[in-house]
Design a protein around this motif. Structure first.
Motif, mmCIF file in Angstrom:
data_model
loop_
_atom_site.group_PDB
_atom_site.id
_atom_site.type_symbol
_atom_site.label_atom_id
_atom_site.label_comp_id
_atom_site.label_asym_id
_atom_site.label_seq_id
_atom_site.Cartn_x
_atom_site.Cartn_y
_atom_site.Cartn_z
ATOM 1 N N ALA A 33 13.823 38.838 -8.946
ATOM 2 C CA ALA A 33 13.356 37.686 -8.165
ATOM 3 C C ALA A 33 11.895 37.389 -8.445
ATOM 4 O O ALA A 33 11.512 36.244 -8.713
ATOM 5 C CB ALA A 33 13.570 37.950 -6.682
ATOM 6 N N ILE A 34 11.076 38.423 -8.401
ATOM 7 C CA ILE A 34 9.637 38.217 -8.545
ATOM 8 C C ILE A 34 9.274 37.896 -9.990
ATOM 9 O O ILE A 34 8.258 37.256 -10.264
ATOM 10 C CB ILE A 34 8.884 39.440 -7.988
ATOM 11 N N MET A 35 10.141 38.284 -10.939
ATOM 12 C CA MET A 35 9.970 37.842 -12.321
ATOM 13 C C MET A 35 10.082 36.315 -12.395
ATOM 14 O O MET A 35 9.365 35.668 -13.149
ATOM 15 C CB MET A 35 11.035 38.481 -13.207
ATOM 16 N N GLY A 36 10.993 35.760 -11.592
ATOM 17 C CA GLY A 36 11.144 34.304 -11.569
ATOM 18 C C GLY A 36 9.861 33.614 -11.174
ATOM 19 O O GLY A 36 9.492 32.583 -11.735
ATOM 20 N N PHE A 37 9.144 34.191 -10.203
ATOM 21 C CA PHE A 37 7.860 33.631 -9.781
ATOM 22 C C PHE A 37 6.855 33.673 -10.932
ATOM 23 O O PHE A 37 6.093 32.735 -11.149
ATOM 24 C CB PHE A 37 7.333 34.426 -8.585
ATOM 25 N N GLY A 38 6.863 34.780 -11.686
ATOM 26 C CA GLY A 38 5.923 34.921 -12.794
ATOM 27 C C GLY A 38 6.229 34.009 -13.965
ATOM 28 O O GLY A 38 5.316 33.500 -14.625
ATOM 29 N N PHE A 39 7.522 33.788 -14.247
ATOM 30 C CA PHE A 39 7.908 32.968 -15.394
ATOM 31 C C PHE A 39 7.922 31.474 -15.087
ATOM 32 O O PHE A 39 8.008 30.647 -16.008
ATOM 33 C CB PHE A 39 9.314 33.364 -15.870
ATOM 34 N N ALA A 40 7.856 31.113 -13.811
ATOM 35 C CA ALA A 40 8.047 29.712 -13.415
ATOM 36 C C ALA A 40 7.123 28.747 -14.149
ATOM 37 O O ALA A 40 7.541 27.658 -14.562
ATOM 38 C CB ALA A 40 7.851 29.567 -11.906
ATOM 39 N N SER A 41 5.858 29.140 -14.337
ATOM 40 C CA SER A 41 4.898 28.221 -14.955
ATOM 41 C C SER A 41 5.243 27.922 -16.407
ATOM 42 O O SER A 41 4.903 26.850 -16.928
ATOM 43 C CB SER A 41 3.476 28.794 -14.869
ATOM 44 N N LEU A 42 5.927 28.846 -17.093
ATOM 45 C CA LEU A 42 6.310 28.603 -18.485
ATOM 46 C C LEU A 42 7.307 27.451 -18.573
ATOM 47 O O LEU A 42 7.323 26.705 -19.545
ATOM 48 C CB LEU A 42 6.936 29.869 -19.080
ATOM 49 N N ILE A 43 8.143 27.319 -17.537
ATOM 50 C CA ILE A 43 9.106 26.221 -17.495
ATOM 51 C C ILE A 43 8.470 24.968 -16.919
ATOM 52 O O ILE A 43 8.622 23.862 -17.452
ATOM 53 C CB ILE A 43 10.334 26.616 -16.640
ATOM 54 N N ALA A 44 7.734 25.137 -15.825
ATOM 55 C CA ALA A 44 7.215 23.979 -15.090
ATOM 56 C C ALA A 44 6.100 23.250 -15.832
ATOM 57 O O ALA A 44 6.035 22.013 -15.793
ATOM 58 C CB ALA A 44 6.721 24.427 -13.716
ATOM 59 N N SER A 45 5.211 23.968 -16.482
ATOM 60 C CA SER A 45 4.027 23.340 -17.089
ATOM 61 C C SER A 45 4.370 22.227 -18.073
ATOM 62 O O SER A 45 3.856 21.108 -17.954
ATOM 63 C CB SER A 45 3.144 24.396 -17.749
ATOM 64 N N PRO A 46 5.232 22.476 -19.090
ATOM 65 C CA PRO A 46 5.549 21.377 -20.012
ATOM 66 C C PRO A 46 6.307 20.238 -19.343
ATOM 67 O O PRO A 46 6.128 19.068 -19.708
ATOM 68 C CB PRO A 46 6.407 22.055 -21.094
ATOM 69 N N VAL A 47 7.152 20.574 -18.351
ATOM 70 C CA VAL A 47 7.898 19.531 -17.637
ATOM 71 C C VAL A 47 6.939 18.642 -16.852
ATOM 72 O O VAL A 47 7.041 17.404 -16.883
ATOM 73 C CB VAL A 47 8.937 20.163 -16.682
ATOM 74 N N ILE A 48 5.985 19.255 -16.147
ATOM 75 C CA ILE A 48 5.001 18.486 -15.375
ATOM 76 C C ILE A 48 4.167 17.599 -16.285
ATOM 77 O O ILE A 48 3.935 16.422 -15.990
ATOM 78 C CB ILE A 48 4.100 19.439 -14.563
ATOM 79 N N ALA A 49 3.718 18.163 -17.409
ATOM 80 C CA ALA A 49 2.897 17.390 -18.356
ATOM 81 C C ALA A 49 3.667 16.178 -18.873
ATOM 82 O O ALA A 49 3.120 15.066 -18.980
ATOM 83 C CB ALA A 49 2.459 18.281 -19.517
ATOM 84 N N SER A 50 4.937 16.377 -19.168
ATOM 85 C CA SER A 50 5.768 15.270 -19.672
ATOM 86 C C SER A 50 5.989 14.212 -18.592
ATOM 87 O O SER A 50 5.911 13.000 -18.865
ATOM 88 C CB SER A 50 7.111 15.829 -20.148
ATOM 89 N N LEU A 51 6.252 14.652 -17.362
ATOM 90 C CA LEU A 51 6.474 13.706 -16.263
ATOM 91 C C LEU A 51 5.219 12.889 -15.959
ATOM 92 O O LEU A 51 5.297 11.686 -15.691
ATOM 93 C CB LEU A 51 6.918 14.462 -15.010
ATOM 94 N N ILE A 52 4.056 13.535 -15.983
ATOM 95 C CA ILE A 52 2.804 12.822 -15.706
ATOM 96 C C ILE A 52 2.585 11.709 -16.718
ATOM 97 O O ILE A 52 2.205 10.583 -16.363
ATOM 98 C CB ILE A 52 1.610 13.803 -15.701
ATOM 99 N N SER A 53 2.843 12.005 -17.987
ATOM 100 C CA SER A 53 2.611 11.001 -19.029
ATOM 101 C C SER A 53 3.634 9.872 -18.989
ATOM 102 O O SER A 53 3.337 8.737 -19.357
ATOM 103 C CB SER A 53 2.630 11.662 -20.413
ATOM 104 N N SER A 54 4.848 10.164 -18.516
ATOM 105 C CA SER A 54 5.899 9.139 -18.531
ATOM 106 C C SER A 54 6.065 8.411 -17.194
ATOM 107 O O SER A 54 6.394 7.226 -17.165
ATOM 108 C CB SER A 54 7.240 9.771 -18.920
ATOM 109 N N ALA A 55 5.832 9.121 -16.077
ATOM 110 C CA ALA A 55 6.105 8.522 -14.768
ATOM 111 C C ALA A 55 4.864 8.354 -13.893
ATOM 112 O O ALA A 55 4.901 7.635 -12.893
ATOM 113 C CB ALA A 55 7.139 9.367 -14.021
#
Length: 422
Positions: A140-162
């Protein structure tokens, strides 16, 4: 009788919650877009993240009893509402250009969702996995640690497009759905439940009874063991967060890395942080939590004292990565350690109290390392001071063993004297 739930799906639900709230570590992706859109200062924007981490620690401490009283499903739903509303509110705050509303929604309200969500699955996981406490909480706590690896590129893409505001709205809605779905599946195991491998095996089935004690949260905080765990987590997190906060400039200053190489190193650090959580927590099931924590501090004492003299870029990065595994492992192993020492009666509440060490360390670490760097114009003194702190942590990890040994002997004595001859 209702069918018993699959404990591995319980673990997956816990990962769902943690991988959602762990996106807070991607806050820095918003920094430049917010600065350009509103002309806010870097420190003003960074304060949003600091407020979120502060409220994470505070809400974990104050809501631990709520989690134990109402169960993981109710507390998970509350976490989903707070975190989802915090993100959506942050979108509204950005759309009207209000920094203070951003502090309230993302920092305070979202932070409360973070704290409740962080401790929500832990108590149940320990009960579902009496044979693999470290592995379960590590997942479970690994999920917290890895979350930014998934979220960061998604957030960057959403900011530029939306755009920034719509990014917050989308994230709020998506994370709310994931967290609600995960929360609805969470539940403690039925009373007296044991996994198949422990049924019928008297020695293994007594694993639960090998806990040193079964204490409430208010009883636990009156023990030396509680404050030993608190101090060890505080030192581990303070030094780890300090390294994370200055990793790039320190790598350039000490080891001569280029800005691009240092940036790449920071990205890879996230992997070792995540792998350290599941790796060390799993190892702790085999060698014991006391041995793992002693290993953490022995390794990091040597690592921090060596770092100032290492100019080889590859060796410098390898040591930093090793430190990050210990940093992540400290978070992942602490819930199982709590279960070993205090039992599972109010594990969530005790975990919440322990996490105040994280809140304190989140404020202390970056401030200390920045102040010493500015005062001495060097990172060497900082690393030596942290090396000394790990000597203290190592000493605590050895002393707590004496307390554990004494209590275990007392328990054996009491148990043997309570059995009357036939």
């Amino acid at each position: 009788m209702s069918k018993t739930k699959n404990r591995w799906l319980i673990a997956a639900a816990a990962v769902g919650i943690h991988i959602s709230i762990g996106s807070v570590y991607s806050w820095s992706v918003f920094t430049n877009p917010l600065k350009e859109a509103h002309n806010w200062g870097l420190s003003e924007i960074s304060l949003t993240f600091s407020i979120a981490i502060l409220f994470l620690g505070l809400s974990a401490a104050f809501m631990g009893h709520f989690v134990e009283k109402y169960g993981p499903r109710t507390s998970g739903i509350l976490s989903s509402i707070c975190f989802g509303a915090g993100l959506i509110g942050a979108g509204f705050a950005e759309s009207i250009g209000s920094l203070y509303l951003m502090y309230f929604f993302y920092g305070a309200l979202g932070g409360i969702g973070l704290g409740i969500g962080y401790i929500t699955p832990v108590s149940s996981l320990v009960k579902w996995f009496p044979d693999r406490r470290g592995l379960a909480t590590g997942l479970a706590i690994m999920g917290f640690g890895f979350a930014s690896l998934i979220a960061s590129p998604v957030i960057a893409s959403l900011i530029s497009s939306a755009g920034i505001d719509k990014t917050f709205y989308i994230l709020g809605a998506v994370y709310f759905i994931i967290m609600i779905a995960s929360s609805l599946y969470l539940s403690p195991p039925p009373k007296g439940w044991l996994p198949e491998g422990m049924k019928g095996n008297k020695e293994i089935s007594q694993e639960k009874n090998r806990d040193l004690s079964q204490l409430t949260a208010n009883e636990a905080i009156k023990t030396i063991r509680f404050w030993a765990l608190w101090a060890m987590l505080f030192i581990n997190v303070t030094c780890g967060i300090a390294i994370i906060s200055v990793a790039s400039p320190m790598a350039q200053d000490v080891a001569g890395l280029s800005a691009a190489a240092a940036a790449a190193m920071v990205g890879i650090m996230g992997l070792f942080n995540g792998f350290g959580r599941i790796g060390w927590a799993t190892v702790s099931d085999y060698i014991g939590r006391p041995n793992v924590y002693t290993a953490f501090f022995a390794i990091q004492t040597v690592a921090f004292l060596l770092l100032p003299s290492i100019s080889n870029a590859i060796l410098f990065q390898l040591i930093i990565f090793l430190i990050l595994t210990c940093y992540g492992g400290g978070f992942a192993s602490i819930p199982a350690y709590i279960g070993d020492l205090f039992g599972t009666k109010q594990l969530g509440a005790i975990h919440g109290y322990i996490l105040t060490a994280w809140a304190a360390a989140g404020l202390a670490g970056p401030l200390v390392v920045s102040w010493i760097r500015e005062t001495t114009n060097s990172y060497s003194l900082t690393l030596f001071i942290f090396g000394g702190a790990f000597v203290c942590a190592l000493s605590i990890s050895l002393l707590i063993r004496l307390n554990i040994k004494k209590l275990r002997e007392t328990n054996l004595y009491t148990s043997s004297n309570s059995v009357k001859p036939s």
